[in-house]
Design a protein around this motif. Structure first.
Motif, PDB file in Angstrom:
ATOM      1  N   GLN A 108       0.840  -1.269  -0.065  1.00 30.36           N
ATOM      2  CA  GLN A 108      -0.013   0.048  -0.131  1.00 30.36           C
ATOM      3  C   GLN A 108       1.034   1.265   0.165  1.00 30.36           C
ATOM      4  O   GLN A 108       0.611   2.134  -0.727  1.00 30.36           O
ATOM      5  N   ALA A 109       1.907   1.035   0.842  1.00 28.59           N
ATOM      6  CA  ALA A 109       2.862   2.473   0.663  1.00 28.59           C
ATOM      7  C   ALA A 109       3.442   2.807  -0.605  1.00 28.59           C
ATOM      8  O   ALA A 109       3.454   3.994  -0.945  1.00 28.59           O
ATOM      9  N   ASP A 110       3.925   1.687  -1.079  1.00 27.95           N
ATOM     10  CA  ASP A 110       4.514   2.122  -2.391  1.00 27.95           C
ATOM     11  C   ASP A 110       3.481   2.363  -3.600  1.00 27.95           C
ATOM     12  O   ASP A 110       3.794   3.125  -4.569  1.00 27.95           O
ATOM     13  N   ALA A 111       2.348   1.787  -3.328  1.00 32.07           N
ATOM     14  CA  ALA A 111       0.953   2.317  -4.370  1.00 32.07           C
ATOM     15  C   ALA A 111       0.936   3.842  -4.065  1.00 32.07           C
ATOM     16  O   ALA A 111       0.932   4.559  -5.141  1.00 32.07           O
ATOM     17  N   LEU A 112       0.866   4.328  -2.813  1.00 25.70           N
ATOM     18  CA  LEU A 112       0.606   5.556  -2.540  1.00 25.70           C
ATOM     19  C   LEU A 112       1.857   6.487  -3.029  1.00 25.70           C
ATOM     20  O   LEU A 112       1.736   7.805  -3.721  1.00 25.70           O
ATOM     21  N   ALA A 113       3.171   6.130  -2.956  1.00 25.91           N
ATOM     22  CA  ALA A 113       4.291   6.673  -3.286  1.00 25.91           C
ATOM     23  C   ALA A 113       4.210   6.926  -4.881  1.00 25.91           C
ATOM     24  O   ALA A 113       4.703   7.942  -5.344  1.00 25.91           O
ATOM     25  N   THR A 114       3.831   5.673  -5.661  1.00 27.24           N
ATOM     26  CA  THR A 114       3.717   6.027  -6.775  1.00 27.24           C
ATOM     27  C   THR A 114       2.543   7.116  -7.399  1.00 27.24           C
ATOM     28  O   THR A 114       2.996   7.737  -8.287  1.00 27.24           O
ATOM     29  N   PHE A 115       1.521   7.325  -6.694  1.00 28.83           N
ATOM     30  CA  PHE A 115       0.670   8.436  -6.825  1.00 28.83           C
ATOM     31  C   PHE A 115       1.528   9.709  -6.633  1.00 28.83           C
ATOM     32  O   PHE A 115       1.413  10.665  -7.631  1.00 28.83           O
ATOM     33  N   ASP A 116       1.938   9.995  -5.513  1.00 26.88           N
ATOM     34  CA  ASP A 116       2.822  11.083  -5.203  1.00 26.88           C
ATOM     35  C   ASP A 116       3.758  11.403  -6.309  1.00 26.88           C
ATOM     36  O   ASP A 116       3.894  12.673  -6.615  1.00 26.88           O
ATOM     37  N   ASP A 117       4.508  10.418  -6.774  1.00 26.01           N
ATOM     38  CA  ASP A 117       5.636  10.617  -7.906  1.00 26.01           C
ATOM     39  C   ASP A 117       4.769  11.409  -9.011  1.00 26.01           C
ATOM     40  O   ASP A 117       5.378  12.142  -9.907  1.00 26.01           O
ATOM     41  N   GLY A 118       3.614  10.711  -9.261  1.00 22.20           N
ATOM     42  CA  GLY A 118       2.905  11.101 -10.733  1.00 22.20           C
ATOM     43  C   GLY A 118       2.550  12.650 -10.474  1.00 22.20           C
ATOM     44  O   GLY A 118       2.533  13.314 -11.230  1.00 22.20           O
ATOM     45  N   ARG A 119       2.119  12.671  -9.300  1.00 24.40           N
ATOM     46  CA  ARG A 119       1.450  14.080  -9.038  1.00 24.40           C
ATOM     47  C   ARG A 119       2.586  15.291  -9.187  1.00 24.40           C
ATOM     48  O   ARG A 119       2.391  16.479  -9.596  1.00 24.40           O
ATOM     49  N   ARG A 120       3.571  14.882  -8.530  1.00 20.85           N
ATOM     50  CA  ARG A 120       4.740  15.797  -8.615  1.00 20.85           C
ATOM     51  C   ARG A 120       5.316  16.089 -10.107  1.00 20.85           C
ATOM     52  O   ARG A 120       5.570  17.254 -10.465  1.00 20.85           O
ATOM     53  N   LEU A 121       5.277  15.044 -10.798  1.00 18.62           N
ATOM     54  CA  LEU A 121       5.850  15.231 -12.186  1.00 18.62           C
ATOM     55  C   LEU A 121       4.892  15.738 -13.082  1.00 18.62           C
ATOM     56  O   LEU A 121       5.101  16.839 -13.761  1.00 18.62           O
ATOM     57  N   LEU A 122       3.600  15.701 -12.976  1.00 19.47           N
ATOM     58  CA  LEU A 122       2.411  16.325 -13.604  1.00 19.47           C
ATOM     59  C   LEU A 122       2.620  17.613 -13.218  1.00 19.47           C
ATOM     60  O   LEU A 122       2.402  18.760 -14.151  1.00 19.47           O
ATOM     61  N   GLY A 123       2.651  18.122 -11.915  1.00 18.02           N
ATOM     62  CA  GLY A 123       2.861  19.572 -11.729  1.00 18.02           C
ATOM     63  C   GLY A 123       4.040  20.233 -12.179  1.00 18.02           C
ATOM     64  O   GLY A 123       4.142  21.515 -12.860  1.00 18.02           O
ATOM     65  N   GLU A 124       5.190  19.603 -12.201  1.00 19.13           N
ATOM     66  CA  GLU A 124       6.652  20.065 -12.874  1.00 19.13           C
ATOM     67  C   GLU A 124       6.422  20.239 -14.188  1.00 19.13           C
ATOM     68  O   GLU A 124       6.747  21.185 -14.825  1.00 19.13           O
ATOM     69  N   GLU A 125       5.892  19.226 -14.971  1.00 20.34           N
ATOM     70  CA  GLU A 125       6.047  19.279 -16.425  1.00 20.34           C
ATOM     71  C   GLU A 125       4.628  19.972 -16.997  1.00 20.34           C
ATOM     72  O   GLU A 125       5.176  20.649 -18.029  1.00 20.34           O
ATOM     73  N   LEU A 126       3.628  19.762 -16.505  1.00 27.04           N
ATOM     74  CA  LEU A 126       2.476  20.412 -17.164  1.00 27.04           C
ATOM     75  C   LEU A 126       1.849  21.300 -16.451  1.00 27.04           C
ATOM     76  O   LEU A 126       0.713  21.971 -16.785  1.00 27.04           O
ATOM     77  N   GLY A 127       2.187  21.429 -15.038  1.00 31.64           N
ATOM     78  CA  GLY A 127       1.408  22.352 -14.325  1.00 31.64           C
ATOM     79  C   GLY A 127      -0.280  21.882 -13.911  1.00 31.64           C
ATOM     80  O   GLY A 127      -1.083  22.504 -13.599  1.00 31.64           O
ATOM     81  N   LEU A 128      -0.437  20.613 -13.796  1.00 28.94           N
ATOM     82  CA  LEU A 128      -1.552  20.158 -13.833  1.00 28.94           C
ATOM     83  C   LEU A 128      -1.658  19.236 -12.469  1.00 28.94           C
ATOM     84  O   LEU A 128      -0.438  18.607 -12.030  1.00 28.94           O
ATOM     85  N   GLU A 129      -2.759  18.881 -12.003  1.00 30.20           N
ATOM     86  CA  GLU A 129      -3.103  17.912 -10.993  1.00 30.20           C
ATOM     87  C   GLU A 129      -3.456  16.526 -11.792  1.00 30.20           C
ATOM     88  O   GLU A 129      -4.293  16.566 -12.748  1.00 30.20           O
ATOM     89  N   PRO A 130      -3.196  15.408 -10.986  1.00 30.25           N
ATOM     90  CA  PRO A 130      -3.736  14.077 -11.593  1.00 30.25           C
ATOM     91  C   PRO A 130      -5.102  14.065 -11.751  1.00 30.25           C
ATOM     92  O   PRO A 130      -5.945  14.983 -11.286  1.00 30.25           O
ATOM     93  N   GLY A 131      -5.637  13.387 -12.834  1.00 33.05           N
ATOM     94  CA  GLY A 131      -7.079  13.314 -13.188  1.00 33.05           C
ATOM     95  C   GLY A 131      -7.918  12.564 -12.182  1.00 33.05           C
ATOM     96  O   GLY A 131      -7.512  12.041 -11.107  1.00 33.05           O
ATOM     97  N   THR A 132      -9.081  12.773 -12.630  1.00 31.75           N
ATOM     98  CA  THR A 132     -10.210  12.171 -11.609  1.00 31.75           C
ATOM     99  C   THR A 132     -10.012  10.577 -11.213  1.00 31.75           C
ATOM    100  O   THR A 132     -10.084  10.255 -10.067  1.00 31.75           O
TER     101      THR A 132
END
Length: 435
Positions: free
Chosen positions: A218-242
């Motif tokens: 579970q912790a790794d799954a949530l870390a995977t989400f956090d990594d994606g949110r950071r990348l989307l913010g840095e690259e596109l200025g977006l939040e993860p989708g619904t």
């Protein structure tokens, strides 16, 4: 339609090819291949002469482009129908241009599309076994990067992007079917590799999160989400989708709907699979998420790290050598209170610069032109390159920042001169941007 001595099969899901039974036809030059590829991409449709000229020669065609096109058409007809006389049956003139009159099952792209669509339909109908089988059969049609030898032609860039997108969407469908069949542990390495290659693709990230959760991580799954949110913010200025945010909430709640329902025994995931990838598939374990614990202390902590080679240079005028007798090619940790060496880690031949941050100590090797990361908890060392000669580095603000360059003829310096700044992802150790 004229009956040929052998059925022709056309392939664009890899290098362009035409087969007559067991024999592969030898195609002509690049422009003839480009003509055939454009007609195959629009097979069954009339493609105007003006569009063919634009697709083959771009915005600046030669003055005799119309004559050159007719010559390429004539040579291609002779190749496809060498025994034919009279009106052509395959490459047909039809105002305002030409059409390639072949059956859909003669082209690997159309067979792929049919099988992939069947796989999606089976999945929607609740039959993951048949869905996985159909999509695997579709993916087996790929022989490498589509139209690889034509990627520099005017028409090719957009076409290759669309074909790569179709492959990736089919692969995601196959993975979704395999997730429904169980065995998430077998999918996790493949998904971790795919997410590293396509970090902004949310469906793949969601599939990796689900696979990790079903493995009890579970912790790794949530870390995977956090990594994606950071990348989307840095690259596109977006939040993860619904979709991704909803999955994060379900994981946090440990929603029972995420658990795999009981099912009868299924075939093993990946069995007899030959899925094609634009890059070779590598089933490597997923990299551990960045440490959420304390980072290496620098000025105010209990110890400080320096590159041993740099320290040797500073102490070269003395007779005692570096503290504790540390050897060159090592990173040493010095207790600032006692001045004694607390730990020593080998890091290549010529460590020349060091940075602390983003969960590791980073060391630049001047001779090997590489960078090593030393994990704060285990002292594990990972060495990698950035595709340039590194000259300095810093860590922070969510990345490792590496100056890189080369020796310049006009420079008074004999060594490499920094000409660009690269931002390296501290988790995947891949270059995400160059400035």
């Amino acid at each position: 339609m004229h009956v040929l001595s052998a059925r022709l099969d056309f392939g664009i899901l890899g290098p362009l090819e035409v087969r007559a039974g067991d024999r592969q036809l030898r195609l002509g030059g690049v422009k003839q291949k480009a003509l055939l590829a454009v007609l195959l991409l629009h097979h069954g449709e009339v493609v105007s002469s003006d569009r063919l000229i634009e697709e083959i020669w771009g915005e600046q065609p030669p003055a005799d482009a119309q004559t050159a096109l007719q010559a390429h058409v004539s040579r291609l007809r002779k190749l496809l129908e060498p025994e034919h006389s009279g009106t052509p049956a395959l490459l047909v003139t039809r105002p305002p241009g030409y059409v390639l009159a072949i059956d859909p099952d003669q082209l690997d792209l159309r067979r792929f599309e049919t099988l992939a669509a069947a796989g999606r339909r089976h999945l929607d109908e609740g039959d993951p076994v048949q869905a996985a089988a159909s999509v695997r059969e579709a993916l087996e049609l790929w022989r490498g990067r589509p139209l690889a030898e034509l990627e520099n032609e005017p028409f090719a860039a957009a076409a290759i992007r669309e074909l790569d997108e179709a492959w990736l969407a089919a692969l995601e469908t196959r993975i979704e079917a395999d997730l429904a069949l169980g065995r998430p542990a077998e999918l996790t390495p493949e998904l971790a590799t795919l997410v590293r290659r396509h970090p902004l693709r949310e469906r793949l990230r969601a599939q990796l999160m689900l696979a990790l959760y079903r493995c009890g991580r579970q912790a790794d799954a949530l870390a995977t989400f956090d990594d994606g949110r950071r990348l989307l913010g840095e690259e596109l200025g977006l939040e993860p989708g619904t979709r991704l945010r909803g999955l994060q909430g379900e994981i946090l709640r440990q929603d029972p709907g995420l658990d795999l329902p009981a099912a009868p025994s299924r075939p093993r995931v990946g069995e007899s699979s030959r899925d094609r990838s634009p890059d070779a598939r590598v089933d490597t374990p997923p990299r551990a998420p960045p440490s959420r614990g304390p980072r290496w202390p620098l000025a105010l902590g209990a110890a400080v790290f320096v590159a041993a080679a740099s320290l040797l240079a500073i102490l070269s005028a003395g007779d005692d050598g570096p503290p504790g007798g540390a050897r060159a090619g090592a990173l040493i940790r010095i207790d600032p209170r006692s001045g004694e060496v607390a730990r020593e880690v080998s890091v290549g031949k010529t460590p020349a610069a060091v940075a602390v941050g983003e969960g590791a100590v980073w060391v630049l090797d001047a001779d090997a032109h590489t960078i090593s990361s030393v994990q704060s908890s285990s002292s594990a060392v990972t060495t990698f390159g950035t595709g340039a000669t590194p000259t300095d580095l810093a860590a922070g603000a969510g990345g490792l920042w590496v100056l890189g360059g080369a020796a310049l003829a006009e420079s008074q310096s004999g060594g490499p001169v920094a000409t660009a700044l690269a931002r390296v992802d501290p988790t995947t150790r891949t270059v995400r941007a160059r400035i």
